[in-house]
Design a protein around this motif. Structure first.
Motif, PDB file in Angstrom:
ATOM      1  N   GLU A  77       0.863  -1.189   0.000  1.00 35.20           N
ATOM      2  CA  GLU A  77       0.000   0.000   0.000  1.00 35.20           C
ATOM      3  C   GLU A  77       0.899   1.238   0.000  1.00 35.20           C
ATOM      4  OE1 GLU A  77      -2.876  -0.057   3.193  1.00 35.20           O
ATOM      5  OE2 GLU A  77      -2.893   2.146   3.218  1.00 35.20           O
ATOM      6  N   VAL A  78       0.582   2.184  -0.875  1.00 36.49           N
ATOM      7  CA  VAL A  78       1.382   3.420  -0.945  1.00 36.49           C
ATOM      8  C   VAL A  78       1.172   4.217   0.345  1.00 36.49           C
ATOM      9  CG1 VAL A  78       1.716   5.605  -2.178  1.00 36.49           C
ATOM     10  CG2 VAL A  78       1.227   3.498  -3.458  1.00 36.49           C
ATOM     11  N   VAL A  79       2.275   4.483   1.063  1.00 39.84           N
ATOM     12  CA  VAL A  79       2.160   5.267   2.304  1.00 39.84           C
ATOM     13  C   VAL A  79       2.877   6.618   2.209  1.00 39.84           C
ATOM     14  CG1 VAL A  79       1.692   3.352   3.879  1.00 39.84           C
ATOM     15  CG2 VAL A  79       4.063   3.935   3.358  1.00 39.84           C
ATOM     16  N   ALA A  80       3.778   6.782   1.241  1.00 39.73           N
ATOM     17  CA  ALA A  80       4.470   8.070   1.068  1.00 39.73           C
ATOM     18  C   ALA A  80       5.145   8.066  -0.291  1.00 39.73           C
ATOM     19  CB  ALA A  80       5.529   8.267   2.160  1.00 39.73           C
ATOM     20  N   PHE A  81       5.378   9.273  -0.855  1.00 40.23           N
ATOM     21  CA  PHE A  81       6.147   9.340  -2.096  1.00 40.23           C
ATOM     22  C   PHE A  81       6.864  10.677  -2.198  1.00 40.23           C
ATOM     23  CE2 PHE A  81       1.604   9.904  -3.072  1.00 40.23           C
ATOM     24  CZ  PHE A  81       1.579  11.212  -3.552  1.00 40.23           C
ATOM     25  N   GLY A  82       7.930  10.696  -3.019  1.00 44.09           N
ATOM     26  CA  GLY A  82       8.733  11.899  -3.191  1.00 44.09           C
ATOM     27  C   GLY A  82       8.008  12.937  -4.037  1.00 44.09           C
ATOM     28  N   VAL A  83       8.531  14.184  -4.031  1.00 45.01           N
ATOM     29  CA  VAL A  83       7.831  15.285  -4.714  1.00 45.01           C
ATOM     30  C   VAL A  83       7.739  15.095  -6.228  1.00 45.01           C
ATOM     31  CG1 VAL A  83       8.226  17.115  -3.002  1.00 45.01           C
ATOM     32  CG2 VAL A  83       9.999  16.606  -4.697  1.00 45.01           C
ATOM     33  N   GLU A  84       8.658  14.311  -6.791  1.00 42.70           N
ATOM     34  CA  GLU A  84       8.630  14.120  -8.252  1.00 42.70           C
ATOM     35  C   GLU A  84       7.840  12.882  -8.683  1.00 42.70           C
ATOM     36  OE1 GLU A  84      12.736  14.312  -9.738  1.00 42.70           O
ATOM     37  OE2 GLU A  84      13.086  15.611  -7.998  1.00 42.70           O
ATOM     38  N   ALA A  85       7.269  12.137  -7.726  1.00 37.17           N
ATOM     39  CA  ALA A  85       6.492  10.939  -8.077  1.00 37.17           C
ATOM     40  C   ALA A  85       5.077  11.369  -8.462  1.00 37.17           C
ATOM     41  CB  ALA A  85       6.449   9.976  -6.895  1.00 37.17           C
ATOM     42  N   LYS A  86       4.713  11.123  -9.719  1.00 36.36           N
ATOM     43  CA  LYS A  86       3.411  11.576 -10.226  1.00 36.36           C
ATOM     44  C   LYS A  86       2.512  10.378 -10.515  1.00 36.36           C
ATOM     45  CE  LYS A  86       4.774  15.908 -10.561  1.00 36.36           C
ATOM     46  NZ  LYS A  86       5.147  16.310  -9.195  1.00 36.36           N
ATOM     47  N   GLY A  87       1.209  10.626 -10.539  1.00 38.12           N
ATOM     48  CA  GLY A  87       0.238   9.610 -10.931  1.00 38.12           C
ATOM     49  C   GLY A  87       0.071   8.515  -9.896  1.00 38.12           C
ATOM     50  N   ILE A  88       0.254   8.861  -8.640  1.00 31.56           N
ATOM     51  CA  ILE A  88       0.142   7.854  -7.581  1.00 31.56           C
ATOM     52  C   ILE A  88      -0.603   8.498  -6.429  1.00 31.56           C
ATOM     53  CG2 ILE A  88       2.357   8.412  -6.416  1.00 31.56           C
ATOM     54  CD1 ILE A  88       1.379   4.861  -7.281  1.00 31.56           C
ATOM     55  N   ARG A  89      -1.294   7.681  -5.600  1.00 33.02           N
ATOM     56  CA  ARG A  89      -2.027   8.266  -4.476  1.00 33.02           C
ATOM     57  C   ARG A  89      -1.818   7.434  -3.219  1.00 33.02           C
ATOM     58  NH1 ARG A  89      -6.566   5.242  -3.694  1.00 33.02           N
ATOM     59  NH2 ARG A  89      -6.839   3.699  -5.345  1.00 33.02           N
ATOM     60  N   ILE A  90      -1.847   8.112  -2.085  1.00 33.64           N
ATOM     61  CA  ILE A  90      -1.722   7.429  -0.789  1.00 33.64           C
ATOM     62  C   ILE A  90      -2.889   6.452  -0.652  1.00 33.64           C
ATOM     63  CG2 ILE A  90      -1.779   7.777   1.740  1.00 33.64           C
ATOM     64  CD1 ILE A  90       0.790   8.857   0.465  1.00 33.64           C
ATOM     65  N   GLY A  91      -2.598   5.262  -0.155  1.00 32.90           N
ATOM     66  CA  GLY A  91      -3.652   4.271   0.077  1.00 32.90           C
ATOM     67  C   GLY A  91      -3.844   3.308  -1.081  1.00 32.90           C
ATOM     68  N   ALA A  92      -3.261   3.615  -2.259  1.00 31.19           N
ATOM     69  CA  ALA A  92      -3.414   2.709  -3.413  1.00 31.19           C
ATOM     70  C   ALA A  92      -2.723   1.388  -3.101  1.00 31.19           C
ATOM     71  CB  ALA A  92      -2.811   3.339  -4.662  1.00 31.19           C
ATOM     72  N   ARG A  93      -3.397   0.286  -3.411  1.00 31.94           N
ATOM     73  CA  ARG A  93      -2.777  -1.040  -3.240  1.00 31.94           C
ATOM     74  C   ARG A  93      -2.179  -1.434  -4.587  1.00 31.94           C
ATOM     75  NH1 ARG A  93      -6.407  -5.236  -0.440  1.00 31.94           N
ATOM     76  NH2 ARG A  93      -7.494  -5.028  -2.413  1.00 31.94           N
ATOM     77  N   THR A  94      -0.872  -1.665  -4.593  1.00 27.77           N
ATOM     78  CA  THR A  94      -0.185  -1.825  -5.879  1.00 27.77           C
ATOM     79  C   THR A  94       0.724  -3.055  -5.900  1.00 27.77           C
ATOM     80  OG1 THR A  94       1.663  -0.475  -5.124  1.00 27.77           O
ATOM     81  CG2 THR A  94      -0.109   0.683  -6.256  1.00 27.77           C
ATOM     82  N   LEU A  95       0.840  -3.615  -7.101  1.00 24.24           N
ATOM     83  CA  LEU A  95       1.832  -4.658  -7.372  1.00 24.24           C
ATOM     84  C   LEU A  95       3.101  -3.948  -7.829  1.00 24.24           C
ATOM     85  CD1 LEU A  95       2.053  -7.902  -8.021  1.00 24.24           C
ATOM     86  CD2 LEU A  95       1.998  -7.083 -10.372  1.00 24.24           C
ATOM     87  N   ALA A  96       4.250  -4.335  -7.265  1.00 19.18           N
ATOM     88  CA  ALA A  96       5.509  -3.701  -7.659  1.00 19.18           C
ATOM     89  C   ALA A  96       6.223  -4.581  -8.678  1.00 19.18           C
ATOM     90  CB  ALA A  96       6.400  -3.495  -6.432  1.00 19.18           C
ATOM     91  N   ASP A  97       6.452  -4.037  -9.882  1.00 18.04           N
ATOM     92  CA  ASP A  97       7.238  -4.741 -10.896  1.00 18.04           C
ATOM     93  C   ASP A  97       8.704  -4.655 -10.456  1.00 18.04           C
ATOM     94  OD1 ASP A  97       8.675  -5.590 -13.066  1.00 18.04           O
ATOM     95  OD2 ASP A  97       7.588  -4.398 -14.537  1.00 18.04           O
ATOM     96  N   PRO A  98       9.326  -5.794 -10.121  1.00 20.95           N
ATOM     97  CA  PRO A  98      10.683  -5.728  -9.555  1.00 20.95           C
ATOM     98  C   PRO A  98      11.793  -5.674 -10.600  1.00 20.95           C
ATOM     99  CG  PRO A  98       9.936  -8.002  -9.549  1.00 20.95           C
ATOM    100  CD  PRO A  98       8.812  -7.177 -10.162  1.00 20.95           C
ATOM    101  N   TRP A  99      11.450  -5.822 -11.903  1.00 19.89           N
ATOM    102  CA  TRP A  99      12.495  -6.028 -12.929  1.00 19.89           C
ATOM    103  C   TRP A  99      12.932  -4.685 -13.478  1.00 19.89           C
ATOM    104  CZ3 TRP A  99      13.745 -10.341 -11.240  1.00 19.89           C
ATOM    105  CH2 TRP A  99      12.777 -11.236 -10.810  1.00 19.89           C
ATOM    106  N   ILE A 100      13.782  -4.026 -12.713  1.00 26.49           N
ATOM    107  CA  ILE A 100      14.134  -2.630 -12.930  1.00 26.49           C
ATOM    108  C   ILE A 100      15.552  -2.516 -13.468  1.00 26.49           C
ATOM    109  CG2 ILE A 100      14.544  -0.453 -11.691  1.00 26.49           C
ATOM    110  CD1 ILE A 100      12.200  -1.270  -9.863  1.00 26.49           C
ATOM    111  N   GLY A 101      15.689  -1.757 -14.548  1.00 30.47           N
ATOM    112  CA  GLY A 101      16.994  -1.584 -15.167  1.00 30.47           C
ATOM    113  C   GLY A 101      17.567  -0.202 -14.907  1.00 30.47           C
TER     114      GLY A 101
END
Ligand SMILES: [Zn+2]
Ligand SMILES: [Zn+2]
Length: 349
Positions: A77-101
């Motif tokens: 569940e999203v509990v906090a995000f940085g000032v440049e993180a857009k298109g996201i909201r507190i409380g959203a339940r999300t799957l995290a794609d771990p395959w990051i390059g």
């Protein structure tokens, strides 16, 4: 926050505590709701992959730094995000794609972040979800799951996208039987997604009778005992002359033998499993039989997006999922090592 970390390869994970980090820039902090335990966690904990003939691929040499929080199949569940993180909201339940390059190398620029030359994969090369909280570097790796169950959605992050990515490589998916080797967590997920993707039919090859039974329950058209001396011939008979596509979720010398020997002329062998070992090939038979051998490693962000769309339209894949408390992670990993898990075990807070 608690984090279960690999501190020394070959030893159980240790529970370490540290202050919960604060997200900066585009980062998003998740409170972990569900973390699936994957077979590759065992390789990570060992610190190497078996390359066969006594050779090993060391994960430290590939950039794994300890201590490391494992866990790459996460819903949070999203509990906090940085000032440049857009298109996201507190409380959203999300799957995290771990395959990051890295975002800048050749494969990353082509959209194949999963094949990055300097991977940052969550739970592999950076801290993952066997913890109370985890940090995701950018909202683009987060997929809202809506009303889906976190513990049943979590395996989509590895098991789901890995099998989806492999199935996308089968040109004959809708017209011919697909052979699936291994009916563990990945094999059963593959079987479920194969149905959702309107696959023709599936033949499952597996050594364990309980897992063969699970594959039958999951509506495999046929199951073959991988220990049978004529396993490859059985597949040739069932496919009326040889398999057009074999997806191997084991990746051992034995499974490769069966897969390779059961292919039709023009057939395709897709290797996913990382069990380890090596294999000798007669080279003239590759052109004469027009065979394709293709590796498949997890999936792209694009494939994850497509998979989430499929799941929204058709529901979660019906794969057996058991839940255990996060604090039992070492016991669960031992259970998986002993081959006593059918489907997936997902850790919950
Ligand atoms: Zn995995
Ligand atoms: Zn890259």
């Amino acid at each position: 926050m608690r984090m279960f970390q690999l501190c020394v390869c070959g030893e159980p994970l240790r529970c370490n505590e540290q202050p919960t980090p604060e997200p900066k820039g585009t980062e998003v902090l998740l409170k972990v709701l569900a973390a699936g335990v994957c077979h590759s966690d065992l390789h990570l904990a060992d610190g190497y992959f078996d390359l066969g003939s006594g050779k090993r691929l060391s994960l430290a040499e590939r950039g794994m730094k300890l201590p490391l929080t494992l866990g790459h199949e996460n819903v949070g569940e999203v509990v906090a995000f940085g000032v440049e993180a857009k298109g996201i909201r507190i409380g959203a339940r999300t799957l995290a794609d771990p395959w990051i390059g890295c975002g800048t190398c050749g494969p990353c620029r082509r959209g194949d972040e999963n094949l990055c030359r300097a991977m940052k994969n969550l739970g592999v090369f950076s801290n993952g979800g066997y913890a109370d909280y985890m940090m995701v570097p950018h909202p683009r790796y987060l997929f809202e799951i809506g009303d889906l169950s976190p513990e049943r959605a979590a395996p989509l992050a590895c098991s789901g996208v890995t099998t989806f990515g492999a199935l996308k490589k089968v040109p004959t998916l809708a017209t011919e039987p697909t052979v699936i080797v291994g009916a563990g967590g990945l094999g059963l997920m593959c079987l479920a997604l194969h149905r959702k993707m309107s696959g023709h039919s599936a033949i499952v090859v597996e050594i364990d009778p309980a897992k063969r039974e699970a594959a039958k329950q999951a509506r495999a058209a046929h199951v073959v005992d991988a220990r049978a001396a004529d396993a490859a011939q059985q597949i040739i008979d069932l496919t009326q002359g040889g398999a057009w596509a074999v997806i191997d979720f084991v990746g051992s010398t034995q499974s490769t033998r069966i897969a390779y020997d059961s292919l039709s002329k023009g057939g395709k062998y897709i290797v996913v499993g990382l069990f380890g070992g090596d294999f000798t090939l007669s080279l003239p038979l590759i052109p004469m039989r027009a065979l394709t051998i293709q590796g498949s490693y997890v999936g792209t962000v694009r494939e994850m997006t497509e998979l989430m769309g499929l799941v929204r339209r058709t529901g979660l894949p019906p794969v057996p999922v058991a839940t255990r408390p996060l604090s039992e992670v070492n016991a669960v990993m031992e259970q998986l090592r002993a081959g006593r898990v059918t489907g997936r075990v997902v850790l919950t807070p």
